[in-house]
Scaffold this motif. Structure first.
Motif, short mmCIF file in Angstrom:
data_model
loop_
_atom_site.label_atom_id
_atom_site.label_comp_id
_atom_site.label_asym_id
_atom_site.label_seq_id
_atom_site.Cartn_x
_atom_site.Cartn_y
_atom_site.Cartn_z
N TYR A 133 1.63 7.05 -13.21
CA TYR A 133 -0.01 7.51 -13.31
C TYR A 133 -0.65 6.96 -11.98
O TYR A 133 -0.43 5.82 -11.91
CB TYR A 133 -0.59 7.10 -14.29
N LYS A 134 -1.43 7.54 -11.48
CA LYS A 134 -2.47 6.93 -10.53
C LYS A 134 -3.74 7.04 -11.22
O LYS A 134 -4.60 8.12 -11.01
CB LYS A 134 -2.64 8.02 -8.95
N ASP B 88 -6.75 14.24 0.57
CA ASP B 88 -7.07 12.77 0.46
C ASP B 88 -8.44 12.61 0.98
O ASP B 88 -8.92 13.07 1.89
CB ASP B 88 -6.12 11.93 1.04
N VAL C 209 1.56 8.08 -8.23
CA VAL C 209 2.35 7.24 -7.15
C VAL C 209 3.56 7.55 -7.49
O VAL C 209 3.93 7.20 -8.45
CB VAL C 209 1.82 5.90 -7.33
N TRP D 193 6.24 3.60 -1.51
CA TRP D 193 5.31 4.24 -2.53
C TRP D 193 4.54 5.38 -2.13
O TRP D 193 4.09 5.23 -0.88
CB TRP D 193 4.16 3.24 -2.78
N LEU E 223 1.03 -1.21 0.14
CA LEU E 223 0.09 -0.01 -0.04
C LEU E 223 0.78 1.10 0.12
O LEU E 223 2.02 1.25 0.26
CB LEU E 223 -0.94 -0.07 1.14
N ALA E 224 0.09 2.34 -0.34
CA ALA E 224 0.96 3.65 -0.28
C ALA E 224 0.78 4.56 0.68
O ALA E 224 -0.33 4.54 1.33
CB ALA E 224 0.67 4.33 -1.73
N PHE F 201 0.86 -2.16 -13.19
CA PHE F 201 1.86 -1.26 -12.35
C PHE F 201 2.71 -2.17 -11.74
O PHE F 201 3.92 -1.72 -11.14
CB PHE F 201 1.31 -0.25 -11.58
N LYS G 178 7.39 6.22 -6.41
CA LYS G 178 7.80 4.96 -6.28
C LYS G 178 9.56 5.29 -5.87
O LYS G 178 10.17 5.90 -6.66
CB LYS G 178 7.64 3.92 -6.93
N LYS H 111 1.47 8.26 -2.63
CA LYS H 111 0.61 8.83 -3.45
C LYS H 111 0.40 10.46 -3.16
O LYS H 111 0.57 10.95 -2.15
CB LYS H 111 -0.68 8.14 -3.26
N ARG I 56 -17.36 2.06 -1.25
CA ARG I 56 -16.31 1.21 -1.72
C ARG I 56 -16.32 -0.26 -1.47
O ARG I 56 -15.87 -0.94 -0.48
CB ARG I 56 -15.12 1.78 -0.72
N GLU J 145 -4.42 -1.77 -12.55
CA GLU J 145 -5.61 -0.95 -12.37
C GLU J 145 -6.42 -1.30 -13.57
O GLU J 145 -5.96 -1.12 -14.78
CB GLU J 145 -5.30 0.52 -12.18
N LYS K 66 -2.23 13.23 -4.65
CA LYS K 66 -3.44 13.38 -5.06
C LYS K 66 -3.79 14.95 -5.73
O LYS K 66 -3.17 15.80 -4.94
CB LYS K 66 -4.65 12.85 -4.55
#
Ligand code: ATP
Length: 590
Positions: free
Chosen positions: A255-256, A438, A408, A425, A233-234, A346, A410, A427, A561, A306, A429
């Motif tokens: 890219y995210k 976020d 993201v 990682w 996870l980021a 990814f 890295k 993120k 979600r 993704e 946004k």
């Protein structure tokens, strides 16, 4: 193994707070448990019956549990409901009601045998797997038969487990600590168990191997094609500058995309897809399965990517909401045509029969580019090595113009650490109009009646974060903004199976809603900021004594979600970190 022993240990654990003491109690339980029973015990302690990816759902409806208790205790439905509402817990109610009815072998079955762990487990598994016509009656029969043979203490834990509200407060890592002590004779070996758990996502399996084959066996556990690995996870930071400071240079920026995470396992002609929460979702995306079969040039591979909805005519990315049309079991062929998708890969974890999670990002990326064929529907996600903050910002702008959520970043030499959320990682946004950048994913735990235009539907919902240390759900906000009329209609129906007459034992809240829900449904929210609050128990005392954290001007983003379980909601620890980030960016602005 007798179930009474398990129940006694559960009772002891419930009264224990400190992690050290818990580990001690648990390790003596593990030592007393026959090896072959250990996997089953581990699942039960997690409040599960099988690893998540098998999709076996525990959690019978409240009504059914109450009916079973009424039949087993010989009390009326009213009496049972009273005891339940008064004590606020199905387990305590069972203990009280069954005390008067003679214990094991009630209902005249004088021959009844003491319950074993196996019998309890097998019955619960049968209940969980029963579905279709007449299933309510068969579930009821199975549960009543267990309760008839149970002592009051055993009934307490059987019912809590069956309803999915067993609350022992034992975190997975405490169980790993105890298993290391009891089965490998050394607490420091917990690390080995933990990494085996992270690559298999199956605690029962790992504990079983430790018991049967010792350390050498556990060390041999590797990523297996077909078994999902816990996703890496980021972390989050507030700016490109902060990311550069953290990672150094260069930074690998990617890219995210705003779609659904897919873990794709390919073994020759066989392809399985797993979601972010490790559910098997192969059937949702027959097109993605075909892409992996045809355009991944490796016989045996595990890749991550993704999946995003695209406009069939232009190939442009569409917002996440479009993808939700694909979350259905029927009519897939039709919806597949209507809502086409593309897969942006990814990461590569396993290629040509070889586990490459231990290799640095740049090597894995090179492998990814080698095996993923670029087509209209498949490609490695756009990525760029950037040296400067300006370059990173430019790349971010490009990403956003192309419909991404952000990037993201890295660490080029970072390995793939299953199950870890670290700064390898990060993120970043796009700025939302509000100040918090976020979104926050929270669990619905209650609802309040509406007024005015919302009379007759719920007007606001009570939401909780996840306290992973204690496996609890403390409330953080009450939310009424951002709900469309369609959602206001839909939510009560969607939440019906989680309704609870009492505050669920794993929920903490000073606010009392008109209706409680067992924590299950996760929704995405955005807020203007996080504030200290004496009303909400999330992160209580973490920043200031007597205060918790709350969301200011919270708004539902419209996104349910589905791909997250309650345990995947934003954690209290993350909220504390976000509060810290917000302070930092506020002081920069001033
Ligand atoms: P979590 O961080 O817990 O996954 P989340 O889904 O809310 O929670 P996001 O803010 O969406 O977190 O960021 C992480 C997710 O971003 C990943 O799980 C993955 O689905 C998605 N993602 C999109 N592009 C990438 C990428 N290039 N590298 C890694 N993840 C990506």
């Amino acid at each position: 193994m007798k179930y009474s022993l398990v129940a006694e240990y559960f009772d002891k654990l419930e009264g224990t707070r400190g992690r050290l003491q818990m580990t001690e109690i648990l390790s003596s339980l593990f030592k007393e448990t026959p090896r072959s029973d250990l996997p089953v015990l581990a699942y039960l302690m997690q409040g599960k019956l099988r690893p998540d990816y098998e999709g076996v759902e525990l959690g019978i409806a409240e009504k059914l549990a109450l009916r079973a208790l009424s039949m087993a205790s010989g009390r009326t439905a009213e009496e049972v409901k009273d005891a339940y509402v008064k004590s606020g817990d199905i387990g305590t109610a069972a203990q009280i009601l069954l005390k008067g009815s003679g214990g094991r072998g009630r209902q005249g079955s004088l021959t009844s045998e003491p319950l074993t762990l196996r019998r309890v487990y097998d019955s619960l598994l049968t209940i969980a797997k029963t579905s279709g016509g007449g299933s309510i009656d068969s579930k009821l029969k199975e549960l009543v038969s267990l309760l008839n043979d149970a002592t009051p203490l055993e009934a307490k834990y059987i019912l809590r487990t069956a309803m999915g509200v067993l609350r022992l407060g034992v975190a997975d890592y405490t169980m790993l600590d105890a298993a290391a002590v009891a089965l490998l004779g050394d607490k420091a070996k917990r690390k080995v168990l933990e990494s085996a758990y992270n690559v298999t996502s199956d605690l029962g399996f790992v504990i079983g191997v430790a018991a049967e084959h010792g350390l050498a066996g556990v060390e041999k556990i590797r990523l297996q094609v077909g078994k999902p690995i816990r996703p890496m996870l980021a972390e989050r930071l507030e700016s490109a500058q902060a990311i550069r400071d953290k990672i150094g240079k260069p930074v690998a920026a990617e890219y995210k995309l705003d779609g659904e995470r897919l873990q794709m396992h390919k073994d020759g002609e066989k392809v399985e897809l797993f979601s972010r929460r490790l559910e098997r979702i192969t059937l949702h995306y027959p097109d993605a399965v075909k892409f992996v079969k045809e355009h991944v040039k490796s016989r045996k591979a595990v890749l991550e990517g993704e999946v995003v909805a695209i406009n069939a005519d232009t190939g442009e990315y569409l917002p996440f909401q479009e993808l939700m049309h694909r979350r259905r079991k029927h009519g897939i062929e039709e919806t597949m045509k209507q809502y086409p998708v593309a897969v942006n890969f990814f990461d590569a974890l396993f290629v040509d029969g070889k586990d490459i999670t231990g290799q640095p990002y740049v090597r894995r990326r090179a492998e990814l580019e080698r095996v993923v064929e670029v087509t209209e529907f498949t490609r490695p996600i756009p990525a760029k090595m950037v040296e400067t903050v300006e370059e990173m910002e430019k790349f971010m702008e490009l990403a956003i113009t192309e419909g991404c959520e952000g990037i993201v970043a890295k660490k080029p030499d970072g390995v793939y650490r299953a199950g870890a959320r670290e700064f390898t990682w990060i993120k970043l946004k796009r700025e939302y109009s509000s100040e918090l950048t976020d979104t926050i994913d929270l669990v619905i735990i209650g609802a309040f009646h509406g007024r005015g235009r919302r009379t007759g539907v719920y007007g606001a919902y009570l939401l909780a974060a996840y306290d992973a240390e204690r496996k609890m759900f403390p409330s953080v906000t009450k939310i009424g903004t951002g709900f469309s009329d369609a959602n206001l209609e839909r939510f009560p129906k969607m939440l019906k199976p989680c309704e609870s007459m009492v505050k669920p034992p794993n929920v903490e809240s000073k606010l009392v809603p008109d209706i409680w829900y067992r924590p299950k449904v996760v929704i995405e929210t955005i807020a203007s900021e996080l504030t200290l609050s004496p009303t909400y128990p999330a992160a209580m005392d973490a920043i200031r004594k007597g205060s918790g954290l709350a969301l200011r001007f919270p708004k539902f983003t419209g996104r349910i979600r589905d791909e997250k379980g309650p345990g995947d909601a934003t954690t209290v620890k993350e909220l504390v970190e976000m509060y810290g980030l917000q302070k930092r960016s506020q002081s920069v602005q001033r």
